[in-house]
Design an enzyme around this catalytic site. Structure first.
Site, PDB file in Angstrom:
ATOM      1  N   TYR A  54       0.648  -1.350  -0.095  1.00 38.58           N
ATOM      2  CA  TYR A  54       0.016  -0.007  -0.206  1.00 38.58           C
ATOM      3  C   TYR A  54       0.886   1.232   0.028  1.00 38.58           C
ATOM      4  CZ  TYR A  54      -4.105  -3.107   1.127  1.00 38.58           C
ATOM      5  OH  TYR A  54      -5.055  -3.708   1.195  1.00 38.58           O
ATOM      6  N   SER A 206     -13.640  -3.658   1.133  1.00 37.61           N
ATOM      7  CA  SER A 206     -14.922  -3.013   0.736  1.00 37.61           C
ATOM      8  C   SER A 206     -16.401  -3.160   0.807  1.00 37.61           C
ATOM      9  CB  SER A 206     -14.567  -2.868  -0.900  1.00 37.61           C
ATOM     10  OG  SER A 206     -13.103  -2.249  -1.188  1.00 37.61           O
ATOM     11  N   PRO A 207     -16.505  -3.341   2.134  1.00 38.91           N
ATOM     12  CA  PRO A 207     -17.930  -3.502   2.543  1.00 38.91           C
ATOM     13  C   PRO A 207     -19.016  -2.239   2.243  1.00 38.91           C
ATOM     14  CG  PRO A 207     -16.686  -2.727   4.490  1.00 38.91           C
ATOM     15  CD  PRO A 207     -15.860  -2.905   3.413  1.00 38.91           C
ATOM     16  N   ASN A 294     -19.308   4.519  10.587  1.00 42.90           N
ATOM     17  CA  ASN A 294     -19.437   3.163   9.974  1.00 42.90           C
ATOM     18  C   ASN A 294     -19.348   2.217  11.124  1.00 42.90           C
ATOM     19  OD1 ASN A 294     -19.650   4.647   7.693  1.00 42.90           O
ATOM     20  ND2 ASN A 294     -17.506   4.027   6.904  1.00 42.90           N
TER      21      ASN A 294
HETATM   22  N1  LIG Z   1      -7.017  -7.946   0.449  1.00 44.81           N
HETATM   23  C1  LIG Z   1      -7.365  -6.970  -0.593  1.00 44.81           C
HETATM   24  O1  LIG Z   1      -6.902  -7.368  -1.754  1.00 44.81           O
HETATM   25  C2  LIG Z   1      -7.924  -5.906  -0.441  1.00 44.81           C
HETATM   26  C3  LIG Z   1      -8.207  -5.039  -1.481  1.00 44.81           C
HETATM   27  C4  LIG Z   1      -8.886  -3.882  -1.118  1.00 44.81           C
HETATM   28  C5  LIG Z   1      -9.181  -3.454   0.295  1.00 44.81           C
HETATM   29  N2  LIG Z   1      -8.493  -4.165   1.270  1.00 44.81           N
HETATM   30  C6  LIG Z   1      -8.716  -3.926   2.722  1.00 44.81           C
HETATM   31  O2  LIG Z   1      -9.918  -3.414   3.029  1.00 44.81           O
HETATM   32  C7  LIG Z   1      -9.858  -1.917   3.437  1.00 44.81           C
HETATM   33  C8  LIG Z   1     -11.098  -1.097   3.190  1.00 44.81           C
HETATM   34  O3  LIG Z   1     -11.172  -1.058   1.815  1.00 44.81           O
HETATM   35  P1  LIG Z   1     -12.057   0.072   1.257  1.00 44.81           P
HETATM   36  O4  LIG Z   1     -11.290   1.546   1.646  1.00 44.81           O
HETATM   37  O5  LIG Z   1     -12.321  -0.030  -0.375  1.00 44.81           O
HETATM   38  O6  LIG Z   1     -13.231  -0.048   1.904  1.00 44.81           O
HETATM   39  P2  LIG Z   1     -14.768   0.962   1.938  1.00 44.81           P
HETATM   40  O7  LIG Z   1     -15.169   0.807   3.443  1.00 44.81           O
HETATM   41  O8  LIG Z   1     -15.695  -0.062   1.211  1.00 44.81           O
HETATM   42  O9  LIG Z   1     -14.342   2.322   1.250  1.00 44.81           O
HETATM   43  C9  LIG Z   1     -13.873   3.327   2.184  1.00 44.81           C
HETATM   44  C10 LIG Z   1     -13.880   4.557   1.311  1.00 44.81           C
HETATM   45  O10 LIG Z   1     -15.356   4.864   1.179  1.00 44.81           O
HETATM   46  C11 LIG Z   1     -15.653   6.275   1.575  1.00 44.81           C
HETATM   47  N3  LIG Z   1     -16.307   6.469   2.690  1.00 44.81           N
HETATM   48  C12 LIG Z   1     -16.373   5.650   3.889  1.00 44.81           C
HETATM   49  N4  LIG Z   1     -17.312   5.814   4.811  1.00 44.81           N
HETATM   50  C13 LIG Z   1     -17.770   6.773   4.467  1.00 44.81           C
HETATM   51  C14 LIG Z   1     -18.905   7.314   4.799  1.00 44.81           C
HETATM   52  N5  LIG Z   1     -19.568   7.067   5.826  1.00 44.81           N
HETATM   53  N6  LIG Z   1     -19.657   8.457   3.894  1.00 44.81           N
HETATM   54  C15 LIG Z   1     -19.347   8.598   2.669  1.00 44.81           C
HETATM   55  N7  LIG Z   1     -18.059   8.109   2.354  1.00 44.81           N
HETATM   56  C16 LIG Z   1     -17.263   7.186   3.176  1.00 44.81           C
HETATM   57  C17 LIG Z   1     -14.071   6.955   1.718  1.00 44.81           C
HETATM   58  O11 LIG Z   1     -13.709   7.317   0.786  1.00 44.81           O
HETATM   59  P3  LIG Z   1     -13.735   8.867   0.017  1.00 44.81           P
HETATM   60  O12 LIG Z   1     -13.979   9.735   1.201  1.00 44.81           O
HETATM   61  O13 LIG Z   1     -12.451   9.174  -0.823  1.00 44.81           O
HETATM   62  O14 LIG Z   1     -14.866   8.744  -0.979  1.00 44.81           O
HETATM   63  C18 LIG Z   1     -13.399   5.699   2.443  1.00 44.81           C
HETATM   64  O15 LIG Z   1     -12.149   5.949   2.004  1.00 44.81           O
HETATM   65  C19 LIG Z   1      -8.463  -1.553   2.980  1.00 44.81           C
HETATM   66  O16 LIG Z   1      -8.174  -0.356   3.672  1.00 44.81           O
HETATM   67  C20 LIG Z   1      -7.771  -2.670   3.083  1.00 44.81           C
HETATM   68  O17 LIG Z   1      -7.127  -2.803   4.180  1.00 44.81           O
HETATM   69  C21 LIG Z   1      -7.877  -5.248   0.911  1.00 44.81           C
END
Ligand SMILES: NC(=O)c1ccc[n+]([C@@H]2O[C@H](COP(=O)([O-])OP(=O)(O)OC[C@H]3O[C@@H](n4cnc5c(N)ncnc54)[C@H](OP(=O)(O)O)[C@@H]3O)[C@@H](O)[C@H]2O)c1
Length: 332
Positions: A54, A206-207, A294
């Site tokens: 990352y 990415s929930p 969240n």
């Molecule tokens: N194993 C793998 O291959 C893999 C791949 C991807 C991720 N992951 C892990 O999963 C974690 C989470 O992934 P993700 O960041 O995609 O998860 P996510 O929780 O689906 O999306 C997070 C993004 O959504 C926006 N957000 C979050 N809460 C919000 C709210 N209440 N209201 C409005 N916007 C909101 C923010 O972005 P903005 O504010 O920029 O819009 C935030 O950075 C990663 O950090 C990593 O640890 C693992």
């Protein structure tokens, strides 16, 4: 905060975990990253997920600094190995060489003697699985990793790893980290049944579909300023969720969320936690307020009628094909 066992292991994780992909060392400044970590700790999050790759290895450093001063025993730190961390042929994959070198580098960047969970970020088709499993087991025996897991492995790949671990007397995988949310359900038909049987828990990424399930993206409108869709490093990954069809359906979920007394983001996170094989949902955040919103999904129970309405609304936008869990055929 509520806690769940990770599979059949003795390890407990917080239902809401915090992850720093795209954000730490990249999309957000360090003080904001630290404020998000502080908010997570304040809300009772104990499980933190990162990866060597990352932000070109910077994310682990930022998380390490964010957790400085925190009692080590009070948190679970998860990191990963597989994707390239340097220019050379052996700076990637799941060879013994790269696993040991990358694990040692991660520990330094995270300022810790051990990680709680060490995960194979993808399956490596170029390395014998025996070599990978033995190297992971060595890390466990050295006390550098307490548990081992995988990410985005197919059911047959997980089954093969378990078979080798049993035959060779090596530590078993207890965790899988797949993408999982109301739209992306590809683990349900093959990965989850195998993992339930074998005592492996899911810690899902990415929930909220990277923000697409929050309702803040509207069809026909430009993405909100500062959102992932506008970030040069993040926009590539979220695009697949930003179709008019998906965005319309997400808006139709709003009354369902209202009825449940939840925001759309909370509904999305809570939805993943209704699957009993899911131990934790890893949320990302660019602002502490997002973390605080969240985490309220922990402990929420959604009834069957409400879940059925979500399925009806999302309908054909739901992706279920297990073949979509796939690691690159080559490391290059
Ligand atoms: N194993 C793998 O291959 C893999 C791949 C991807 C991720 N992951 C892990 O999963 C974690 C989470 O992934 P993700 O960041 O995609 O998860 P996510 O929780 O689906 O999306 C997070 C993004 O959504 C926006 N957000 C979050 N809460 C919000 C709210 N209440 N209201 C409005 N916007 C909101 C923010 O972005 P903005 O504010 O920029 O819009 C935030 O950075 C990663 O950090 C990593 O640890 C693992």
């Amino acid at each position: 905060m509520k806690f769940r066992h990770l599979g059949r292991s003795g390890l407990k994780v917080s239902e809401i975990a915090y992850g720093n992909w795209i954000t730490h060392g990249s999309q957000v400044a360090e003080d904001t990253a630290r404020a998000c970590v502080a908010a997570a700790l304040d809300e009772g999050v104990t499980t933190f997920d990162t990866a060597d790759v990352y932000a070109g290895t910077k994310a682990e450093e930022v998380l390490g600094r964010g957790l400085r001063g925190v009692r080590r025993e009070s948190v679970e730190i998860f990191t990963k190995v597989y994707w390239p961390t340097g220019p050379c042929a052996n700076d990637r994959g799941l060879s013994r060489k790269h696993i040991i070198e990358s694990a040692n580098a991660s520990l330094k960047r995270l300022h810790t003697d051990y990680v709680d969970m060490y995960q194979a970020h993808r399956y490596d088709h170029e390395t014998p699985l025996e070599e990978t499993m033995r190297a992971f087991d060595d890390l466990v025996r050295q006390g550098k990793a307490l548990y081992i897991g995988v990410s985005e492995w197919r059911a047959e790949e997980i089954a093969a790893a378990l078979r080798i671990a049993d035959e060779m007397g090596l530590d078993r995988i207890v965790s899988n980290q797949p993408q999982y949310n109301m739209i992306w359900r590809v683990i349900e038909s093959e990965v989850v049944p195998l993992c339930e049987k074998e005592g492996i828990g899911q810690i899902v990424w990415s929930p909220i579909a990277q923000g697409a399930l929050t309702g803040k993206y509207q069809h026909g409108a430009a993405p909100p300023a500062g959102s992932r869709a506008t970030d040069s490093r993040g926009s590539f990954f979220i695009t697949e969720y930003l179709t008019d069809d998906i965005l319309r359906r997400v808006q139709d979920l709003r009354p369902v969320a209202d009825e449940a007394g939840l925001t759309l983001a909370q509904l999305a996170v809570a939805w993943t936690l209704q699957n009993p094989n899911v131990a934790a949902a890893i949320v990302g955040a660019t602002r502490p307020e997002q973390v605080r919103e969240n985490v309220k999904a922990a402990g929420v129970r959604l009834d069957q009628a409400l879940l059925a309405r979500i399925d009806d609304i999302l309908g054909p936008a739901i992706v279920r094909d297990p073949a979509l869990t796939a690691s690159p055929r080559s490391r290059d």
